[in-house]
Scaffold this motif. Structure first.
Motif, PDB file in Angstrom:
ATOM      1  N   TRP A 135       0.867  -1.176   0.000  1.00 46.93           N
ATOM      2  CA  TRP A 135       0.000   0.000   0.000  1.00 46.93           C
ATOM      3  C   TRP A 135       0.900   1.221   0.000  1.00 46.93           C
ATOM      4  CZ3 TRP A 135      -4.731   0.335   3.817  1.00 46.93           C
ATOM      5  CH2 TRP A 135      -5.663   1.242   3.296  1.00 46.93           C
ATOM      6  N   GLU A 139      -1.419   6.707  -1.108  1.00 46.81           N
ATOM      7  CA  GLU A 139      -2.750   6.102  -1.278  1.00 46.81           C
ATOM      8  C   GLU A 139      -3.377   5.812   0.081  1.00 46.81           C
ATOM      9  OE1 GLU A 139      -2.851   2.659  -3.755  1.00 46.81           O
ATOM     10  OE2 GLU A 139      -1.729   3.617  -5.370  1.00 46.81           O
ATOM     11  N   TRP A 143      -6.849   7.256   1.544  1.00 48.39           N
ATOM     12  CA  TRP A 143      -7.898   6.375   2.068  1.00 48.39           C
ATOM     13  C   TRP A 143      -8.284   6.783   3.484  1.00 48.39           C
ATOM     14  CZ3 TRP A 143      -7.823   3.218   6.381  1.00 48.39           C
ATOM     15  CH2 TRP A 143      -8.929   2.366   6.522  1.00 48.39           C
ATOM     16  N   SER A 146     -10.236  10.004   3.524  1.00 51.05           N
ATOM     17  CA  SER A 146     -11.587   9.765   3.035  1.00 51.05           C
ATOM     18  C   SER A 146     -12.439   9.095   4.112  1.00 51.05           C
ATOM     19  CB  SER A 146     -11.528   8.891   1.784  1.00 51.05           C
ATOM     20  OG  SER A 146     -12.806   8.640   1.295  1.00 51.05           O
ATOM     21  N   ILE A 179     -14.304   2.227   1.094  1.00 53.68           N
ATOM     22  CA  ILE A 179     -13.399   2.269   2.242  1.00 53.68           C
ATOM     23  C   ILE A 179     -13.830   1.311   3.349  1.00 53.68           C
ATOM     24  CG2 ILE A 179     -12.517   4.603   1.835  1.00 53.68           C
ATOM     25  CD1 ILE A 179     -14.599   5.683   3.713  1.00 53.68           C
ATOM     26  N   LEU A 184     -11.585  -2.906   0.995  1.00 50.60           N
ATOM     27  CA  LEU A 184     -10.171  -2.707   1.294  1.00 50.60           C
ATOM     28  C   LEU A 184      -9.383  -4.004   1.080  1.00 50.60           C
ATOM     29  CD1 LEU A 184      -7.957  -0.903   2.375  1.00 50.60           C
ATOM     30  CD2 LEU A 184      -8.690  -1.485   4.685  1.00 50.60           C
ATOM     31  N   LYS A 187      -9.053  -4.759  -2.610  1.00 50.26           N
ATOM     32  CA  LYS A 187      -8.068  -3.855  -3.230  1.00 50.26           C
ATOM     33  C   LYS A 187      -6.645  -4.292  -2.897  1.00 50.26           C
ATOM     34  CE  LYS A 187      -6.363   0.816  -2.222  1.00 50.26           C
ATOM     35  NZ  LYS A 187      -5.907   1.272  -3.513  1.00 50.26           N
TER      36      LYS A 187
END
Length: 200
Positions: A135, A139, A143, A146, A179, A184, A187
């Motif tokens: 990660w 980014e 995240w 957000s 999110i 998550l 991803k």
């Protein structure tokens, strides 16, 4: 003919402390005084706070406190829990502690993730990172910002303590924003540290 009715024991989910007290498979007799104090303070003052930090000295049992609060929220509010650790050593320590204290978590899925600004990997590191997700730190910050924005926005409209309708809205907004824990995990599974370009 007499029938003996068996009662299935129910764990109390009134407070994190009550959950731990009622949990029969625990390895430690009870919480230490400072652990109980910080858990009570959390339950009394920070239950619905969008951002909190719990501070305890090294070796004083932060892992158990964090696991207990996470497990309590999972049971009480049907929430998903993401427990982040900065190193693989700490990941292994938390996994061991969680299995020790909460036997039913033995089948929990642990996903090691490295959050780093690096965009390349050294060839010698490849054998050690096959199962580690990647990660990028920028980014991750996006995240986190957000996620916090969603919680803060929902917090402004929060009508009262333990409002389940509010929690449903929060979960939906997390899903909409990608999110939530399931999004998550999906991803991160696609972003393996071993897939980074090799550093020359």
């Amino acid at each position: 003919m007499a029938f003996k009715l068996t009662r299935h024991s129910q764990l109390s989910i009134e407070t994190p402390e009550a959950l731990y007290r009622d949990y029969r498979n625990r390895k430690i007799e009870g919480l230490l005084a400072h652990q109980a104090d910080i858990i009570r303070e959390y339950h009394k003052q920070a239950l619905d706070a969008p951002d909190i930090a719990l501070q305890l000295p090294t070796g004083s049992g932060k892992t158990l406190v964090g696991l207990l609060i996470g497990e309590w929220r999972r049971r009480r509010f049907q929430e998903k829990v993401v427990y982040l650790c900065p190193t693989r050593q700490l990941v292994n320590q938390v996994v061991e502690k969680s299995v020790d204290e909460f036997a039913h978590l033995q089948n929990a899925e642990i996903i090691p993730v490295m959050i780093t600004p690096c965009k390349k990997i050294k060839d010698g590191a490849l054998p050690h990172v096959q199962d580690v997700c990647y990660w990028n730190i920028e980014e991750f910050r996006n995240w986190a910002n957000s996620a916090i924005s969603v919680v803060r926005e929902l917090r402004r409209s929060f009508p009262c303590e333990a409002n389940l309708e509010w929690r449903k809205r929060a979960i939906q907004q997390y899903k909409d924003g990608g999110i939530d824990p399931a999004s998550l995990v999906e991803k991160l599974r696609k972003q393996k540290l071993s897939d980074l370009p090799i550093e020359n």
